[in-house]
Design an enzyme around this catalytic site. Structure first.
Site, mmCIF file in Angstrom:
data_model
loop_
_atom_site.group_PDB
_atom_site.id
_atom_site.type_symbol
_atom_site.label_atom_id
_atom_site.label_comp_id
_atom_site.label_asym_id
_atom_site.label_seq_id
_atom_site.Cartn_x
_atom_site.Cartn_y
_atom_site.Cartn_z
ATOM 1 N N HIS A 99 0.831 -1.210 0.000
ATOM 2 C CA HIS A 99 0.000 0.000 0.000
ATOM 3 C C HIS A 99 0.859 1.251 0.000
ATOM 4 C CE1 HIS A 99 0.664 -1.148 4.222
ATOM 5 N NE2 HIS A 99 0.494 0.109 4.560
ATOM 6 N N HIS A 101 0.944 5.252 0.998
ATOM 7 C CA HIS A 101 0.337 6.271 1.842
ATOM 8 C C HIS A 101 0.368 7.587 1.077
ATOM 9 C CE1 HIS A 101 0.511 4.052 5.749
ATOM 10 N NE2 HIS A 101 1.497 3.416 5.141
#
Ligand code: ZN
Length: 135
Positions: A99, A101
């Site tokens: 992922h 940010h």
């Protein structure tokens, strides 16, 4: 059902504030934001870390990251944003589903980035050479 938190989010088994979704990518608000508007962008296909991810998947996700980062900056009236990936536990990765940010930033938000260090004489050349040997 998957044991991966982000795969569960993709299965819509956990209440989540999605902001974007397409064939390859999903983006949603981090439930513990560093700053309001902190968004996570993930590939729909599970991959543990950045370094283990197929480059073709990365290219899809990076397009999504750019799109969502632009929207988050505009929506929050931010001056810029941090875009980062924590790769591995030592780097602060907690959820092992790749992922990005996206953290909207303002010039006066008081958030401190990483500290800086410096190289001894010749050390930078030595480290650059070590890295080049793996490329
Ligand atoms: Zn997953």
């Amino acid at each position: 059902m998957s044991s991966c938190l982000f795969c569960k989010i993709l299965e819509k088994n956990i209440p989540t504030d999605f902001v974007y979704e397409d064939e390859h990518v999903a983006a949603f608000l981090d439930i513990r934001p560093t700053k309001k508007g902190h968004v996570l962008v993930i590939p729909k296909k599970h991959s543990d870390t950045f370094l283990k991810t197929d480059p073709e998947i990365l290219s899809h996700v990076v397009h999504g990251v750019q799109k969502v980062a632009h929207a988050a900056v505009m929506a929050l009236g931010a001056d810029g944003c941090n875009i980062s990936v924590n790769n591995g536990e030592a780097a602060g990765q907690v959820i092992f589903h790749l992922h990005w940010h996206i953290i909207p930033r303002t010039a006066d938000d008081g958030l401190v980035n990483w500290p800086h260090t410096s190289y001894q004489d010749g050390e930078a050349k030595e480290i650059a050479e070590k890295i080049r040997k793996f490329l």
